[in-house]
Design an enzyme around this catalytic site. Structure first.
Site, PDB file in Angstrom:
ATOM      1  N   GLY A   1       5.575   3.008   0.865  1.00  0.00           N
ATOM      2  CA  GLY A   1       6.529   3.813   0.119  1.00  0.00           C
ATOM      3  C   GLY A   1       7.031   3.084  -1.109  1.00  0.00           C
ATOM      4  O   GLY A   1       7.022   1.855  -1.158  1.00  0.00           O
TER       5      GLY A   1
ATOM      6  N   SER B   1       0.846  -1.179   0.000  1.00  0.00           N
ATOM      7  CA  SER B   1       0.000   0.000   0.000  1.00  0.00           C
ATOM      8  C   SER B   1       0.883   1.231   0.000  1.00  0.00           C
ATOM      9  O   SER B   1       2.098   1.148   0.167  1.00  0.00           O
ATOM     10  CB  SER B   1      -0.900   0.014   1.233  1.00  0.00           C
ATOM     11  OG  SER B   1      -0.160   0.452   2.354  1.00  0.00           O
ATOM     12  N   LYS B   2       0.258   2.359  -0.192  1.00  0.00           N
ATOM     13  CA  LYS B   2       1.025   3.602  -0.296  1.00  0.00           C
ATOM     14  C   LYS B   2       1.879   3.858   0.933  1.00  0.00           C
ATOM     15  O   LYS B   2       2.926   4.481   0.853  1.00  0.00           O
ATOM     16  CB  LYS B   2       0.071   4.768  -0.524  1.00  0.00           C
ATOM     17  CG  LYS B   2      -0.641   4.634  -1.846  1.00  0.00           C
ATOM     18  CD  LYS B   2      -1.522   5.801  -2.176  1.00  0.00           C
ATOM     19  CE  LYS B   2      -2.110   5.642  -3.574  1.00  0.00           C
ATOM     20  NZ  LYS B   2      -2.784   4.323  -3.722  1.00  0.00           N
ATOM     21  N   ARG B   3       1.428   3.346   2.054  1.00  0.00           N
ATOM     22  CA  ARG B   3       2.175   3.573   3.277  1.00  0.00           C
ATOM     23  C   ARG B   3       3.533   2.892   3.262  1.00  0.00           C
ATOM     24  O   ARG B   3       4.430   3.233   4.010  1.00  0.00           O
ATOM     25  CB  ARG B   3       1.381   3.048   4.478  1.00  0.00           C
ATOM     26  CG  ARG B   3      -0.032   3.582   4.532  1.00  0.00           C
ATOM     27  CD  ARG B   3      -0.626   3.393   5.889  1.00  0.00           C
ATOM     28  NE  ARG B   3       0.024   4.295   6.845  1.00  0.00           N
ATOM     29  CZ  ARG B   3      -0.358   4.421   8.114  1.00  0.00           C
ATOM     30  NH1 ARG B   3      -1.356   3.696   8.563  1.00  0.00           N
ATOM     31  NH2 ARG B   3       0.243   5.251   8.928  1.00  0.00           N
TER      32      ARG B   3
END
Length: 440
Positions: A212, A208-210
RNA sequence: GUCCACAUCGUCUAGCCAGGCCUAGGACAUCAGAUUCUCAGUCUGAGGACCGGGGUUCGAAUCCCCGUGGGGACACCA
């Protein structure tokens, strides 16, 4: 060999491409090329708020950057809304769907597809899959506001585009039990399906975007080459079956098959990508590399305008093996554009204060001054000769010199460094260093 | 909770479907040595895995069952 295979990559344009989606695009592309079929792009732009024109432009830009050339003009899903609606009404008439207000909280009637029978299909990567009627339920195909849901739009568009194989992330496995009967109800033969394993993070959860570094843009910004990213992503869940890993696009196309895609999730190996990238840099034609590196200089505000072909030629050779990404370049060569701001105290102590470093530097002023034709070879030889004359190992003079020229004891090999920096600059820096470190 | 898949070195994987060729191969990463003017690179080497338990079989990483684990899906999102 055109056998009618048609596949599509169907992203919703939200500004950047997630590597999970990109991997799906790559596998679609590889499959199409291997089969001699068509690779198509469908932009699922029905969410008007998120899907801006810039987002679409950027999507197209990334496709081009990655070399994912599609064979027909992109299809914009938003243009098919009326057709989707018409399909829903057809299903209503044929009795496959019905109107209902269930779960709508007073929004009005939606069209619901009747799914009260067993469904099965054979997935190319997951094998035979089945679901019984008890585990399936009716689902909305046309919302009460008249807009189609993902399921309807997806299937209708795939029929219109003549899609023969749907290759997508395996978060869609369950949806397929809805899609297969939809195809049939609309009088079409369902395509073959291949569900790709998810790409997961350190913890085994979907990226996920978290986490990075999950979007193509981030990899581009970090100095990764599109071909290297392509190679790394192609290997995500797939392998050619032999020990090859660094492959040209042609080799991948030749070797690709959906049957060889693994069904289990894969962690994306960032370190391996780094290594693959360095391999691509090492093998890249000098002309292309120079162009890319020149751009790196420009974006760092360094002007290489006055450097000629020979300068670049001398530079490239020692630089290549030191680059994992394009971003490693500027720090390596900054010294050829700017004087060191400071001298690393540890290195000054070790190479200038404690030994005979300063003496060597003074001598070198003369030795270098006497070199008439300043080339990497002649400058290197002057240094070597000086060391030999003193009965020293090259390193004993090279290290103090490095500190004087670069401010620290790490740099490209001395012969190249001397040439790339230029004779006058070398002499000036030695003098400057002797001054600044006097009494250190 | 229900349903569905999945499970080999730290990581990506080969091998599994068609059981013996597997004292399980490769790559990244790690460590050591070599090369060397530093840093890289390169070369050589080392350590490192079949989730557990039952079966089937002369023989199982490969086939079957159970367990365990981490995951996916269960929207008028896509």
């Amino acid at each position: 060999m055109a056998n009618g295979v048609r596949v599509r990559f169907a992203p919703s344009p939200t500004g950047d491409i997630h590597i999970g989606n990109l991997r799906a695009a790559i596998h679609n592309f590889l499959f199409a090329r291997h089969e001699g079929g068509k690779f198509l792009l469908r932009i699922e732009d029905t969410d008007r708020e998120r899907n801006t024109p810039q987002a679409i432009a950027s999507l197209l830009d990334y496709m081009a950057w990655m070399g994912l050339d599609f064979d027909e003009p992109p299809v914009y899903q938003s243009k098919n809304l009326a057709i989707h609606k018409e399909a829903a009404e057809r299903l209503l008439k044929s009795g496959h769907a019905y109107r209902s207000t269930k779960g709508a909280e007073g929004k009005g009637e939606a069209i619901i597809f009747r799914l009260n029978f067993d469904v099965s299909y054979s997935d190319i990567v997951k094998g035979p899959l089945a679901k019984s009627a008890a585990d399936l339920k009716d689902f909305v195909i046309l919302r009460s506001d008249g807009t189609p849901t993902f399921h309807l739009a997806n299937v209708v568009d795939d029929i219109r585009m003549g899609i023969t194989h749907v290759i997508r992330g395996d978060d869609h496995v369950e949806n397929t039990f809805k899609h297969v009967p939809l195809f049939r109800a609309l009088g079409a033969e369902p395509p073959r399906y291949a569900h790709l394993p998810q790409i997961v993070n350190e913890k085994g959860r979907p990226l996920s975007k978290r986490d990075g570094d999950v979007n193509v843009g981030e990899f581009r910004a970090k100095g990764y080459l599109p071909d290297a990213l392509f190679n790394a992503l192609a290997l995500c869940g797939w392998s050619p079956g032999d020990d090859r890993e660094i492959m040209t696009r042609e080799e991948m196309i030749e070797a690709f098959s959906l049957e060889r895609v693994r069904p289990s999730p894969a962690r994306f190996d960032y370190r391996k990508l780094e290594w693959i990238n360095s391999q691509y840099i090492a093998r890249m034609p000098a002309e292309r590399l120079r162009k890319l590196l020149d751009a790196e200089l420009a974006s760092a505000g360094l002007d290489a305008g006055c450097r000629d072909d020979n300068w670049w030629k001398i530079l490239l050779e020692p630089v290549r093996p030191r680059l994992k990404t394009l971003k490693d370049f500027v720090p390596l060569v900054r010294t050829f554009f700017e004087q060191p701001e400071t001298y690393e105290p540890k290195d000054v102590r070790k190479y200038l204060a404690e030994g005979n470093g300063r003496r060597f530097l003074e001598d070198l002023l003369g030795a270098f001054g006497a070199v008439a034709d300043w080339t990497a070879q002649s400058a290197g030889e002057a240094l070597q000769k000086y060391a030999e004359g003193k009965g020293l190992k090259l390193g004993e003079v090279a290290q103090p010199l490095r500190v004087a020229l670069n401010g620290r004891a790490v740099s490209l090999p001395m012969d190249a460094t001397l040439f790339l920096m230029g004779k006058d600059e070398v002499l000036a820096r030695i003098r400057r260093c002797l001054q600044r470190t006097a009494g250190a």
